[in-house]
Scaffold this active site. Structure first.
Site, PDB file in Angstrom:
ATOM      1  N   TYR A  83      -1.569  -0.373  11.092  1.00 30.53           N
ATOM      2  CA  TYR A  83      -1.786  -1.045   9.802  1.00 30.53           C
ATOM      3  C   TYR A  83      -0.605  -0.810   8.866  1.00 30.53           C
ATOM      4  CZ  TYR A  83      -3.332  -1.474   4.931  1.00 30.53           C
ATOM      5  OH  TYR A  83      -3.397  -1.769   3.588  1.00 30.53           O
ATOM      6  N   LYS A  87       2.257  -3.394   7.268  1.00 31.37           N
ATOM      7  CA  LYS A  87       2.471  -3.582   5.823  1.00 31.37           C
ATOM      8  C   LYS A  87       3.941  -3.258   5.470  1.00 31.37           C
ATOM      9  CE  LYS A  87      -0.176  -4.517   3.066  1.00 31.37           C
ATOM     10  NZ  LYS A  87      -0.649  -5.861   2.576  1.00 31.37           N
ATOM     11  N   THR A  94       0.820  -1.211   0.000  1.00 29.44           N
ATOM     12  CA  THR A  94       0.000   0.000   0.000  1.00 29.44           C
ATOM     13  C   THR A  94       0.855   1.263   0.000  1.00 29.44           C
ATOM     14  OG1 THR A  94      -1.467   1.292   1.437  1.00 29.44           O
ATOM     15  CG2 THR A  94      -0.151  -0.367   2.519  1.00 29.44           C
ATOM     16  N   ASP A  95       0.271   2.351  -0.513  1.00 31.12           N
ATOM     17  CA  ASP A  95       0.959   3.653  -0.455  1.00 31.12           C
ATOM     18  C   ASP A  95       1.133   4.133   0.987  1.00 31.12           C
ATOM     19  OD1 ASP A  95      -1.729   4.244   0.077  1.00 31.12           O
ATOM     20  OD2 ASP A  95      -1.878   5.887  -1.383  1.00 31.12           O
ATOM     21  N   GLU A  96       0.342   3.547   1.913  1.00 35.84           N
ATOM     22  CA  GLU A  96       0.372   4.047   3.299  1.00 35.84           C
ATOM     23  C   GLU A  96       1.705   3.784   3.992  1.00 35.84           C
ATOM     24  OE1 GLU A  96      -3.268   3.602   5.504  1.00 35.84           O
ATOM     25  OE2 GLU A  96      -4.425   3.353   3.666  1.00 35.84           O
TER      26      GLU A  96
HETATM   27  P1  NAD Z   1     -10.007  -7.008   2.776  1.00 34.13           P
HETATM   28  O1  NAD Z   1      -9.907  -6.710   4.235  1.00 34.13           O
HETATM   29  O2  NAD Z   1     -11.260  -6.685   2.040  1.00 34.13           O
HETATM   30  O3  NAD Z   1      -9.742  -8.570   2.530  1.00 34.13           O
HETATM   31  C1  NAD Z   1      -8.722  -9.259   3.207  1.00 34.13           C
HETATM   32  C2  NAD Z   1      -8.947 -10.758   2.978  1.00 34.13           C
HETATM   33  O4  NAD Z   1      -7.857 -11.466   3.588  1.00 34.13           O
HETATM   34  C3  NAD Z   1     -10.234 -11.287   3.618  1.00 34.13           C
HETATM   35  O5  NAD Z   1     -10.900 -12.157   2.735  1.00 34.13           O
HETATM   36  C4  NAD Z   1      -9.742 -12.049   4.845  1.00 34.13           C
HETATM   37  O6  NAD Z   1     -10.586 -13.136   5.218  1.00 34.13           O
HETATM   38  C5  NAD Z   1      -8.373 -12.540   4.351  1.00 34.13           C
HETATM   39  N1  NAD Z   1      -7.450 -12.804   5.465  1.00 34.13           N
HETATM   40  C6  NAD Z   1      -7.185 -12.006   6.532  1.00 34.13           C
HETATM   41  N2  NAD Z   1      -6.272 -12.604   7.332  1.00 34.13           N
HETATM   42  C7  NAD Z   1      -5.946 -13.782   6.738  1.00 34.13           C
HETATM   43  C8  NAD Z   1      -5.042 -14.826   7.073  1.00 34.13           C
HETATM   44  N3  NAD Z   1      -4.303 -14.785   8.183  1.00 34.13           N
HETATM   45  N4  NAD Z   1      -4.940 -15.891   6.236  1.00 34.13           N
HETATM   46  C9  NAD Z   1      -5.704 -15.961   5.111  1.00 34.13           C
HETATM   47  N5  NAD Z   1      -6.581 -15.006   4.758  1.00 34.13           N
HETATM   48  C10 NAD Z   1      -6.696 -13.915   5.556  1.00 34.13           C
HETATM   49  O7  NAD Z   1      -8.741  -6.284   2.120  1.00 34.13           O
HETATM   50  P2  NAD Z   1      -8.607  -5.609   0.679  1.00 34.13           P
HETATM   51  O8  NAD Z   1      -9.071  -4.220   0.748  1.00 34.13           O
HETATM   52  O9  NAD Z   1      -9.124  -6.535  -0.351  1.00 34.13           O
HETATM   53  O10 NAD Z   1      -7.007  -5.550   0.554  1.00 34.13           O
HETATM   54  C11 NAD Z   1      -6.273  -6.636  -0.004  1.00 34.13           C
HETATM   55  C12 NAD Z   1      -4.784  -6.302   0.053  1.00 34.13           C
HETATM   56  O11 NAD Z   1      -4.527  -5.105  -0.677  1.00 34.13           O
HETATM   57  C13 NAD Z   1      -4.252  -6.072   1.457  1.00 34.13           C
HETATM   58  O12 NAD Z   1      -2.984  -6.653   1.553  1.00 34.13           O
HETATM   59  C14 NAD Z   1      -4.176  -4.562   1.576  1.00 34.13           C
HETATM   60  O13 NAD Z   1      -3.169  -4.168   2.472  1.00 34.13           O
HETATM   61  C15 NAD Z   1      -3.833  -4.176   0.150  1.00 34.13           C
HETATM   62  N6  NAD Z   1      -4.282  -2.836  -0.276  1.00 34.13           N
HETATM   63  C16 NAD Z   1      -5.566  -2.452  -0.085  1.00 34.13           C
HETATM   64  C17 NAD Z   1      -5.970  -1.182  -0.513  1.00 34.13           C
HETATM   65  C18 NAD Z   1      -7.410  -0.723  -0.360  1.00 34.13           C
HETATM   66  O14 NAD Z   1      -7.702   0.439  -0.661  1.00 34.13           O
HETATM   67  N7  NAD Z   1      -8.335  -1.559   0.058  1.00 34.13           N
HETATM   68  C19 NAD Z   1      -5.057  -0.330  -1.135  1.00 34.13           C
HETATM   69  C20 NAD Z   1      -3.733  -0.768  -1.312  1.00 34.13           C
HETATM   70  C21 NAD Z   1      -3.356  -2.025  -0.891  1.00 34.13           C
HETATM   71  P1  TYD Z   2     -10.445   4.425   4.727  1.00 32.56           P
HETATM   72  O1  TYD Z   2     -11.477   4.007   3.741  1.00 32.56           O
HETATM   73  O2  TYD Z   2     -10.481   3.810   6.094  1.00 32.56           O
HETATM   74  O3  TYD Z   2      -9.042   4.182   4.023  1.00 32.56           O
HETATM   75  P2  TYD Z   2      -7.533   4.620   4.524  1.00 32.56           P
HETATM   76  O4  TYD Z   2      -7.569   5.027   5.923  1.00 32.56           O
HETATM   77  O5  TYD Z   2      -6.792   3.335   4.323  1.00 32.56           O
HETATM   78  O6  TYD Z   2      -7.119   5.715   3.593  1.00 32.56           O
HETATM   79  O7  TYD Z   2     -10.527   5.982   4.905  1.00 32.56           O
HETATM   80  C1  TYD Z   2     -10.344   6.862   3.794  1.00 32.56           C
HETATM   81  C2  TYD Z   2     -10.343   8.276   4.320  1.00 32.56           C
HETATM   82  O8  TYD Z   2     -11.665   8.559   4.830  1.00 32.56           O
HETATM   83  C3  TYD Z   2      -9.380   8.507   5.473  1.00 32.56           C
HETATM   84  O9  TYD Z   2      -8.810   9.811   5.337  1.00 32.56           O
HETATM   85  C4  TYD Z   2     -10.258   8.447   6.717  1.00 32.56           C
HETATM   86  C5  TYD Z   2     -11.595   8.967   6.205  1.00 32.56           C
HETATM   87  N1  TYD Z   2     -12.783   8.411   6.903  1.00 32.56           N
HETATM   88  C6  TYD Z   2     -13.752   9.283   7.430  1.00 32.56           C
HETATM   89  O10 TYD Z   2     -13.638  10.511   7.330  1.00 32.56           O
HETATM   90  N2  TYD Z   2     -14.825   8.735   8.064  1.00 32.56           N
HETATM   91  C7  TYD Z   2     -14.994   7.395   8.214  1.00 32.56           C
HETATM   92  O11 TYD Z   2     -16.000   6.951   8.841  1.00 32.56           O
HETATM   93  C8  TYD Z   2     -14.010   6.509   7.645  1.00 32.56           C
HETATM   94  C9  TYD Z   2     -14.131   5.010   7.760  1.00 32.56           C
HETATM   95  C10 TYD Z   2     -12.916   7.082   6.990  1.00 32.56           C
END
Ligand code: NAD
Ligand code: TYD
Length: 339
Positions: A152, A156, A127-129
């Site tokens: 988090y 990562k 992630t960019d975070e």
């Molecule tokens: P999500 O929380 O929707 O899904 C995570 C999945 O992983 C779930 O199905 C969960 O059951 C499974 N899981 C959790 N712990 C596990 C374990 N110990 N063993 C096996 N499975 C397990 O997450 P997402 O938003 O789909 O993100 C997927 C990946 O992409 C993550 O690694 C996250 O850090 C990365 N990512 C997400 C975003 C975003 O905006 N959502 C952006 C950049 C990177």
């Molecule tokens: P989020 O979807 O949790 O993603 P991330 O923290 O990984 O960027 O949140 C996106 C942005 O929205 C973040 O700046 C926090 C803000 N946010 C709110 O303002 N209210 C909320 O209830 C949530 C869940 C997030």
């Protein structure tokens, strides 16, 4: 190709599995998922029904060495894409421990099992975070120092460092992708966009942290999946690739977009206590992925949001299914503390 996808029952993993099935019908897809609160096998029902032997679900933990090893050796896995993670920043503030277990130790176990089983490539999805927070200007580059601010992002970053170490130490073929905020179908309704959609649709107040001025770069999930696919097929071993949507938005503008698309009034907006350590701004430079992989986001924020809102409106049964008791407990407690 026999591809192990971890975390395939989550938001991005499910979208990725559908995309790989569409793009590579000859591939064998194996999905290892622990089914935490964020994992929903229902998201893959259509894939399961259509793919037959080309798709297999294994219920289990990426931390389980014996299970991961047996999957890799018995199925003859060629490559792994590791999506499995605890992914919600607010939950990591509430309780960091599971983030270290899955995101650091689990990722290390995947790397280690892959090394021993001589798997061709591991794509680690990050992630960019991990870069921390930006001021009003500038972008994250792959060379930007890692500087995570939440449990988090720290977890990562730990996995990213392991991926690097496994490549440097053992010469393992590992590629890391770092992407910005995703949105689209199947996203769990605790993240900003689906949360605000569900609140707006129910006519409930929309909780905006702080002043709503925090900026995120938003990418439609299909574009992220394409970036991961390109990293798998064309990435250089040991490389890190930034992926982004070239769509920087203030949170307050994202929320207003959702209110407009759901036909609701801005009087529903509530500014609530800020998230501790809330990163101010993320912005991605993905020139390297453009140059080496041919990556470019194809969906604009306006178009992606229309598609996303339409998907949630058409899939209320999916939303009802994922909003289980466990989901409600966390949400009730977290937002009561911030009101
Ligand atoms: P999500 O929380 O929707 O899904 C995570 C999945 O992983 C779930 O199905 C969960 O059951 C499974 N899981 C959790 N712990 C596990 C374990 N110990 N063993 C096996 N499975 C397990 O997450 P997402 O938003 O789909 O993100 C997927 C990946 O992409 C993550 O690694 C996250 O850090 C990365 N990512 C997400 C975003 C975003 O905006 N959502 C952006 C950049 C990177
Ligand atoms: P989020 O979807 O949790 O993603 P991330 O923290 O990984 O960027 O949140 C996106 C942005 O929205 C973040 O700046 C926090 C803000 N946010 C709110 O303002 N209210 C909320 O209830 C949530 C869940 C997030």
């Amino acid at each position: 190709m026999r591809l192990l996808v971890t975390g395939g029952c989550g938001f991005i993993g499910a979208n990725f599995l559908y995309a790989m099935r569409r793009n590579h019908p000859d591939w064998r897809l194996i999905n290892l998922d622990k089914l935490t609160y964020a994992g929903n096998p229902g998201s893959l029902r259509a894939l399961e029904a259509e793919a037959g032997d080309a798709y297999e679900f294994v219920h289990g933990d990426i931390c389980d060495k014996d299970l991961v090893t047996s999957i890799l050796t018995e199925r003859g896995v060629d490559a792994i894409v590791n999506f499995a993670a605890e992914s919600h920043v607010d939950r990591s503030i509430d309780d960091p421990a599971p983030f270290v277990t899955t995101n650091v130790l689990g990722a290390q176990n995947i790397l280690d099992c892959a090394r021993r089983a001589k798997v061709g490539r591991v794509v680690h999805v990050s992630t960019d975070e991990v870069y921390g927070s930006l001021g009003a200007s500038g972008q994250f580059h792959e060379t930007t120092p890692i500087s995570p601010n939440s449990p988090y992002s720290a977890s990562k970053a730990g996995a990213d460092m392991m991926a690097r170490a496994y490549h440097e130490t053992y010469g393992q073929d590992v590629v890391v992708t770092r992407c910005s905020n995703n949105y689209g179908p199947y996203q769990f309704p605790e993240k900003l966009i689906p949360l605000m959609f569900t609140k707006a649709t129910a006519g409930e107040p929309l909780p905006v942290y702080g002043d709503g001025e925090n900026v995120r770069d938003w990418i439609f999930v299909e574009d992220h999946c394409r970036g991961v696919e390109l990293a798998l097929l064309k990435g250089h071993a040991g490389a890190v690739y930034n992926l982004g949507g070239a769509s920087e938005m203030r949170n307050i503008d994202v929320v207003r977009t959702i209110l407009r698309l759901t036909g609701q009034d801005e009087s529903l907006i509530r500014f609530v206590a800020d998230r501790p350590g809330h990163d101010k701004r993320y912005a991605m430079n993905f020139d390297l992925a453009a140059r080496e992989l041919g990556f470019a986001p194809s969906v604009t924020f306006a178009e992606g949001m229309k598609r996303t809102v339409a998907w949630y409106q058409d899939n209320t049964a999916w939303l009802d299914e994922v909003r289980s008791g466990a989901y409600r407990n966390f949400m009730d407690r977290w937002y009561k503390e911030r009101a």
